[in-house]
Design a protein around this motif. Sequence first.
Motif, PDB file in Angstrom:
ATOM      1  N   GLY A   1       0.799  -1.207   0.000  1.00  0.00           N
ATOM      2  CA  GLY A   1       0.000   0.000   0.000  1.00  0.00           C
ATOM      3  C   GLY A   1       0.832   1.256   0.000  1.00  0.00           C
ATOM      4  O   GLY A   1       2.015   1.247   0.347  1.00  0.00           O
ATOM      5  N   TRP A   2       0.180   2.331  -0.418  1.00  0.00           N
ATOM      6  CA  TRP A   2       0.743   3.673  -0.311  1.00  0.00           C
ATOM      7  C   TRP A   2      -0.070   4.444   0.730  1.00  0.00           C
ATOM      8  O   TRP A   2      -1.299   4.385   0.732  1.00  0.00           O
ATOM      9  N   PHE A   3       0.651   5.163   1.570  1.00  0.00           N
ATOM     10  CA  PHE A   3       0.048   5.972   2.608  1.00  0.00           C
ATOM     11  C   PHE A   3       0.643   7.372   2.502  1.00  0.00           C
ATOM     12  O   PHE A   3       1.700   7.566   1.896  1.00  0.00           O
ATOM     13  N   ARG A   4      -0.019   8.353   3.101  1.00  0.00           N
ATOM     14  CA  ARG A   4       0.538   9.691   3.121  1.00  0.00           C
ATOM     15  C   ARG A   4       0.225  10.370   4.443  1.00  0.00           C
ATOM     16  O   ARG A   4      -0.757  10.062   5.104  1.00  0.00           O
ATOM     17  N   GLU A   5       1.096  11.285   4.774  1.00  0.00           N
ATOM     18  CA  GLU A   5       0.943  12.037   6.018  1.00  0.00           C
ATOM     19  C   GLU A   5       1.232  13.497   5.737  1.00  0.00           C
ATOM     20  O   GLU A   5       2.347  13.867   5.391  1.00  0.00           O
ATOM     21  N   ALA A   6       0.189  14.304   5.867  1.00  0.00           N
ATOM     22  CA  ALA A   6       0.330  15.741   5.676  1.00  0.00           C
ATOM     23  C   ALA A   6       0.598  16.395   7.021  1.00  0.00           C
ATOM     24  O   ALA A   6       0.231  15.851   8.073  1.00  0.00           O
ATOM     25  N   PRO A   7       1.210  17.569   7.026  1.00  0.00           N
ATOM     26  CA  PRO A   7       1.500  18.260   8.289  1.00  0.00           C
ATOM     27  C   PRO A   7       0.232  18.461   9.110  1.00  0.00           C
ATOM     28  O   PRO A   7      -0.786  18.938   8.596  1.00  0.00           O
TER      29      PRO A   7
ATOM     30  N   PRO B   1      -3.208  20.756  -4.406  1.00  0.00           N
ATOM     31  CA  PRO B   1      -2.446  21.170  -3.224  1.00  0.00           C
ATOM     32  C   PRO B   1      -2.699  20.255  -2.026  1.00  0.00           C
ATOM     33  O   PRO B   1      -1.783  20.010  -1.234  1.00  0.00           O
ATOM     34  N   GLU B   2      -3.895  19.739  -1.900  1.00  0.00           N
ATOM     35  CA  GLU B   2      -4.204  18.857  -0.767  1.00  0.00           C
ATOM     36  C   GLU B   2      -3.548  17.485  -0.875  1.00  0.00           C
ATOM     37  O   GLU B   2      -3.638  16.685   0.054  1.00  0.00           O
ATOM     38  N   ASP B   3      -2.894  17.210  -1.990  1.00  0.00           N
ATOM     39  CA  ASP B   3      -2.109  15.975  -2.103  1.00  0.00           C
ATOM     40  C   ASP B   3      -0.718  16.131  -1.501  1.00  0.00           C
ATOM     41  O   ASP B   3       0.033  15.149  -1.410  1.00  0.00           O
ATOM     42  N   THR B   4      -0.373  17.347  -1.114  1.00  0.00           N
ATOM     43  CA  THR B   4       0.929  17.581  -0.504  1.00  0.00           C
ATOM     44  C   THR B   4       1.067  16.779   0.785  1.00  0.00           C
ATOM     45  O   THR B   4       0.224  16.875   1.680  1.00  0.00           O
TER      46      THR B   4
ATOM     47  N   GLY C   1       4.775  -5.456   8.855  1.00  0.00           N
ATOM     48  CA  GLY C   1       5.306  -4.325   9.596  1.00  0.00           C
ATOM     49  C   GLY C   1       6.417  -3.573   8.904  1.00  0.00           C
ATOM     50  O   GLY C   1       7.269  -2.966   9.560  1.00  0.00           O
ATOM     51  N   ALA C   2       6.401  -3.606   7.579  1.00  0.00           N
ATOM     52  CA  ALA C   2       7.475  -2.957   6.827  1.00  0.00           C
ATOM     53  C   ALA C   2       7.001  -1.629   6.267  1.00  0.00           C
ATOM     54  O   ALA C   2       5.962  -1.571   5.607  1.00  0.00           O
ATOM     55  N   TRP C   3       7.789  -0.584   6.487  1.00  0.00           N
ATOM     56  CA  TRP C   3       7.498   0.754   5.984  1.00  0.00           C
ATOM     57  C   TRP C   3       8.752   1.340   5.362  1.00  0.00           C
ATOM     58  O   TRP C   3       9.869   1.102   5.854  1.00  0.00           O
ATOM     59  N   GLY C   4       8.523   2.143   4.336  1.00  0.00           N
ATOM     60  CA  GLY C   4       9.633   2.889   3.770  1.00  0.00           C
ATOM     61  C   GLY C   4       9.902   4.143   4.577  1.00  0.00           C
ATOM     62  O   GLY C   4       9.203   4.440   5.556  1.00  0.00           O
ATOM     63  N   GLN C   5      10.909   4.888   4.143  1.00  0.00           N
ATOM     64  CA  GLN C   5      11.305   6.086   4.873  1.00  0.00           C
ATOM     65  C   GLN C   5      10.489   7.311   4.468  1.00  0.00           C
ATOM     66  O   GLN C   5      10.538   8.333   5.152  1.00  0.00           O
ATOM     67  N   GLY C   6       9.760   7.208   3.366  1.00  0.00           N
ATOM     68  CA  GLY C   6       8.907   8.297   2.919  1.00  0.00           C
ATOM     69  C   GLY C   6       9.567   9.165   1.882  1.00  0.00           C
ATOM     70  O   GLY C   6      10.796   9.310   1.843  1.00  0.00           O
ATOM     71  N   THR C   7       8.734   9.753   1.026  1.00  0.00           N
ATOM     72  CA  THR C   7       9.208  10.699   0.016  1.00  0.00           C
ATOM     73  C   THR C   7       8.233  11.867  -0.035  1.00  0.00           C
ATOM     74  O   THR C   7       7.017  11.673  -0.007  1.00  0.00           O
ATOM     75  N   GLN C   8       8.779  13.070  -0.076  1.00  0.00           N
ATOM     76  CA  GLN C   8       7.952  14.275  -0.006  1.00  0.00           C
ATOM     77  C   GLN C   8       7.356  14.604  -1.376  1.00  0.00           C
ATOM     78  O   GLN C   8       8.070  14.610  -2.390  1.00  0.00           O
ATOM     79  N   VAL C   9       6.069  14.888  -1.375  1.00  0.00           N
ATOM     80  CA  VAL C   9       5.379  15.385  -2.560  1.00  0.00           C
ATOM     81  C   VAL C   9       4.776  16.737  -2.197  1.00  0.00           C
ATOM     82  O   VAL C   9       4.032  16.852  -1.220  1.00  0.00           O
ATOM     83  N   THR C  10       5.131  17.748  -2.982  1.00  0.00           N
ATOM     84  CA  THR C  10       4.628  19.098  -2.736  1.00  0.00           C
ATOM     85  C   THR C  10       3.947  19.602  -4.003  1.00  0.00           C
ATOM     86  O   THR C  10       4.556  19.612  -5.073  1.00  0.00           O
TER      87      THR C  10
END
Length: 112
Positions: free
Chosen positions: A35-41, A87-90, A101-110
């Motif tokens: 899966g893909w997940f995202r976390e916005a500020p 913009p809300e995809d940032t 229980g495996a996660w990547g380190q994340g990549t920023q999308v702005t």
Amino acid sequence: HVQLVESGGGSVQVGGSLRLSCAASGYTYSRYCMGWFREAPGKEREGVAAIDSDGSTSYADSVKGRFTISQDNAKNTLYLQMNSLKPEDTAVYYCAARSIGAWGQGTQVTVS
């Protein structure tokens, strides 16, 4: 050991596109849902898209019709094609094999 490494993030204008990749190693990739997940500020991490071992896919309502999840089992790589970005995809985008229980380190999308 299990490792997930995302790439492909960056800055893009509204309406633009990006393709994220997630290279997996250290386990039998094709056996697990990815899966893909995202976390916005200031917001909780949310699921964006998922693909099961049989290739079936699911999407959050907010990205349906704009994002496409896919994978190349021969390359142990997961993808997220993101079109018509808003913009809300940032957010920071993470790939995961949650069942192990495996996660990547994340990549920023702005998107601006």
